[in-house]
Design an enzyme around this catalytic site. Structure first.
Site, PDB file in Angstrom:
ATOM      1  N   GLU A 161      28.308  35.536  18.320  1.00 62.10           N
ATOM      2  CA  GLU A 161      29.125  34.576  17.578  1.00 62.10           C
ATOM      3  C   GLU A 161      28.425  33.221  17.561  1.00 62.10           C
ATOM      4  O   GLU A 161      28.034  32.707  18.612  1.00 62.10           O
ATOM      5  CB  GLU A 161      30.513  34.464  18.248  1.00 62.10           C
ATOM      6  CG  GLU A 161      31.420  33.431  17.594  1.00 62.10           C
ATOM      7  CD  GLU A 161      32.887  33.555  18.003  1.00 62.10           C
ATOM      8  OE1 GLU A 161      33.262  34.570  18.612  1.00 62.10           O
ATOM      9  OE2 GLU A 161      33.650  32.624  17.714  1.00 62.10           O
TER      10      GLU A 161
ATOM     11  N   GLU B 219      34.106  39.390  26.281  1.00 62.83           N
ATOM     12  CA  GLU B 219      33.234  38.225  26.201  1.00 62.83           C
ATOM     13  C   GLU B 219      32.416  38.088  27.486  1.00 62.83           C
ATOM     14  O   GLU B 219      32.943  38.264  28.580  1.00 62.83           O
ATOM     15  CB  GLU B 219      34.070  36.956  25.975  1.00 62.83           C
ATOM     16  CG  GLU B 219      34.777  36.947  24.632  1.00 62.83           C
ATOM     17  CD  GLU B 219      35.479  35.631  24.333  1.00 62.83           C
ATOM     18  OE1 GLU B 219      35.272  34.637  25.070  1.00 62.83           O
ATOM     19  OE2 GLU B 219      36.252  35.594  23.353  1.00 62.83           O
TER      20      GLU B 219
ATOM     21  N   ASP C 149      41.511  38.837  19.998  1.00 62.75           N
ATOM     22  CA  ASP C 149      42.410  37.900  20.675  1.00 62.75           C
ATOM     23  C   ASP C 149      42.612  36.654  19.810  1.00 62.75           C
ATOM     24  O   ASP C 149      43.432  35.787  20.149  1.00 62.75           O
ATOM     25  CB  ASP C 149      41.912  37.544  22.082  1.00 62.75           C
ATOM     26  CG  ASP C 149      40.543  36.900  22.079  1.00 62.75           C
ATOM     27  OD1 ASP C 149      39.873  36.903  21.028  1.00 62.75           O
ATOM     28  OD2 ASP C 149      40.142  36.374  23.140  1.00 62.75           O
TER      29      ASP C 149
HETATM   30  N1  LIG Z   1      41.109  32.203  12.403  1.00 67.92           N
HETATM   31  C1  LIG Z   1      40.125  32.394  13.280  1.00 67.92           C
HETATM   32  N2  LIG Z   1      38.882  32.652  12.841  1.00 67.92           N
HETATM   33  C2  LIG Z   1      37.859  32.860  13.697  1.00 67.92           C
HETATM   34  O1  LIG Z   1      36.718  33.117  13.254  1.00 67.92           O
HETATM   35  C3  LIG Z   1      38.143  32.819  15.095  1.00 67.92           C
HETATM   36  C4  LIG Z   1      39.456  32.549  15.513  1.00 67.92           C
HETATM   37  N3  LIG Z   1      40.417  32.325  14.607  1.00 67.92           N
HETATM   38  N4  LIG Z   1      39.772  32.499  16.838  1.00 67.92           N
HETATM   39  C5  LIG Z   1      38.814  32.933  17.816  1.00 67.92           C
HETATM   40  C6  LIG Z   1      37.446  32.613  17.428  1.00 67.92           C
HETATM   41  C7  LIG Z   1      37.143  31.151  17.422  1.00 67.92           C
HETATM   42  N5  LIG Z   1      36.175  31.058  16.368  1.00 67.92           N
HETATM   43  C8  LIG Z   1      35.838  29.887  15.713  1.00 67.92           C
HETATM   44  C9  LIG Z   1      36.785  29.110  15.132  1.00 67.92           C
HETATM   45  C10 LIG Z   1      36.465  27.952  14.481  1.00 67.92           C
HETATM   46  C11 LIG Z   1      35.152  27.555  14.414  1.00 67.92           C
HETATM   47  C12 LIG Z   1      34.823  26.286  13.716  1.00 67.92           C
HETATM   48  O2  LIG Z   1      35.678  25.513  13.375  1.00 67.92           O
HETATM   49  N6  LIG Z   1      33.548  26.035  13.466  1.00 67.92           N
HETATM   50  C13 LIG Z   1      33.098  24.870  12.726  1.00 67.92           C
HETATM   51  C14 LIG Z   1      32.323  23.939  13.605  1.00 67.92           C
HETATM   52  C15 LIG Z   1      31.049  24.494  14.134  1.00 67.92           C
HETATM   53  C16 LIG Z   1      30.206  23.465  14.883  1.00 67.92           C
HETATM   54  O3  LIG Z   1      30.686  22.373  15.140  1.00 67.92           O
HETATM   55  O4  LIG Z   1      29.049  23.767  15.179  1.00 67.92           O
HETATM   56  C17 LIG Z   1      32.249  25.319  11.541  1.00 67.92           C
HETATM   57  O5  LIG Z   1      32.135  24.545  10.579  1.00 67.92           O
HETATM   58  O6  LIG Z   1      31.763  26.461  11.536  1.00 67.92           O
HETATM   59  C18 LIG Z   1      34.186  28.361  14.982  1.00 67.92           C
HETATM   60  C19 LIG Z   1      34.536  29.534  15.625  1.00 67.92           C
HETATM   61  C20 LIG Z   1      35.909  32.347  15.822  1.00 67.92           C
HETATM   62  N7  LIG Z   1      37.149  33.014  16.059  1.00 67.92           N
HETATM   63  C1  LIG Z   2      36.015  36.464  15.904  1.00 71.28           C
HETATM   64  C2  LIG Z   2      36.020  37.828  16.511  1.00 71.28           C
HETATM   65  C3  LIG Z   2      34.641  38.297  16.846  1.00 71.28           C
HETATM   66  C4  LIG Z   2      36.906  37.860  17.727  1.00 71.28           C
HETATM   67  O1  LIG Z   2      36.494  37.957  18.848  1.00 71.28           O
HETATM   68  C5  LIG Z   2      38.347  37.727  17.486  1.00 71.28           C
HETATM   69  O2  LIG Z   2      38.791  37.843  16.338  1.00 71.28           O
HETATM   70  O3  LIG Z   2      39.066  37.518  18.467  1.00 71.28           O
HETATM   71 MG   LIG Z   3      37.964  37.441  20.298  1.00 70.05          MG
END
Ligand SMILES: Nc1nc(=O)c2c([nH]1)NC[C@@H]1CN(c3ccc(C(=O)N[C@@H](CCC(=O)O)C(=O)O)cc3)CN21
Ligand SMILES: CC(C)C(=O)C(=O)O
Ligand SMILES: [Mg+2]
Length: 280
Positions: A196, A129, A58
């Site tokens: 995750e 989820e 998604d």
């Molecule tokens: N392009 C994309 N990549 C993804 O991995 C992803 C999505 N979209 N959409 C759905 C979820 C959302 N997810 C995400 C997206 C961004 C972060 C992120 O920006 N993390 C930062 C901050 C973590 C924190 O503050 O602890 C990082 O530096 O990892 C994490 C999970 C994983 N999934």
């Molecule tokens: C980040 C993965 C595990 C996911 O759920 C997604 O791509 O939507």
């Molecule tokens: Mg997903």
């Protein structure tokens, strides 16, 4: 032979990766890989590269549609992406996320959504989820014939409850809670559990506690499988990458240079050249 008997997504394809192969990987101490895909051609490339599993995530809400979260994408939209991906694969097991709003209300709602995905796209399993509170959903979908991958830790569809994108499982007793949630999913029939943004040590404990394989994203190196969003790992995403991404290519630069080249050649009149034209 009828066309559909040789269709690439034929359900009976003898060499298709299935839950049993992922279970065997775990049993034999091997790993497996998963990438997201949302369209026919990328799915084809990933399948030909030999990936065991492809996820129609998604995350398409973000990567394909430009939404800020995964919450707006609908089951009907997921079905368009999922069908395209299935048609691009021969070997990979294709999983599809149940999007926000398509399963939470009841096991029946989840099962109806899962069945629509299987019937209308040919996917081989769903990901949902949530943990313990969804065991009845997992049980009913599995009994109906749809393999279910659980998804715990950071669950983006609940970001408004969880308070943003952050690592889960850092509080007191978090390991026990995570193991309990994962075990509940496994006992309800889930063939695998995805984690995750979970501390590596907790993900390791969960993997060691479960009989079924685990998949990680931002969950360290000890899960059975690893997954990334393809636009992240191939460098198409603009802006800051999450910490858990390793970028294997810079497609944004590759595409940008190619498009600039085309643009330049058109303005200069050097494209098309004689060999691109037709004689009267
Ligand atoms: N392009 C994309 N990549 C993804 O991995 C992803 C999505 N979209 N959409 C759905 C979820 C959302 N997810 C995400 C997206 C961004 C972060 C992120 O920006 N993390 C930062 C901050 C973590 C924190 O503050 O602890 C990082 O530096 O990892 C994490 C999970 C994983 N999934
Ligand atoms: C980040 C993965 C595990 C996911 O759920 C997604 O791509 O939507
Ligand atoms: Mg997903």
């Amino acid at each position: 032979m009828a066309e559909n008997e040789t269709a690439p997504h034929a359900a009976a394809a003898p060499n298709r990766y299935r839950t049993v192969h992922l279970q065997r990987a775990k049993d034999e101490g091997r790993r497996f890989a998963m990438l997201t895909a949302y369209d026919f051609q990328m799915a084809q490339v990933f399948d030909e590269a030999g990936l065991e599993t492809i996820l129609v995530g998604d995350s398409a809400a973000n990567t394909m549609m430009g939404h800020a979260t995964t919450l707006p994408i609908t089951l009907d939209e997921m079905i368009v992406y999922a069908g395209s991906v299935v048609r691009g694969t021969r070997r990979a097991m294709v999983l599809c996320d149940l999007p926000f709003g398509s399963y939470e209300v009841s096991p029946q709602q989840a099962t109806e959504s899962a069945i629509r995905l299987v019937k209308e796209t040919g996917i081989h399993g769903v990901k949902m989820e949530g943990g313990e509170r969804y065991v009845e959903h997992v049980r009913m979908m599995t009994d109906a014939g749809v393999p279910v991958m659980g998804h715990i830790g950071f669950t983006p569809q609940s970001e408004n409850v969880l308070g943003g994108y952050r690592v889960q499982g850092r509080s007191e007793g978090a390991a026990e809670t995570m193991i309990r949630e994962a075990t509940a999913l496994q006992d309800a029939g889930a063939f695998a559990v995805l984690m995750e943004m979970v501390p590596a040590d907790i993900a390791r404990q969960v993997d060691e506690s479960l009989r079924v394989p685990t998949v990680g994203i931002g969950a360290g190196p000890h899960t059975t499988g690893q997954v990334l969003v393809w636009q992240d790992m191939l460098g198409l995403r603009a802006g800051k990458m999450p910490r858990f991404v390793r970028q294997y290519a810079d497609l944004r630069a590759v595409v940008s240079e190619a498009v600039s080249g085309f643009h330049h050649d058109v303005l200069e009149g050097t494209f098309p050249a004689p060999e691109h034209g037709f004689e009267g």
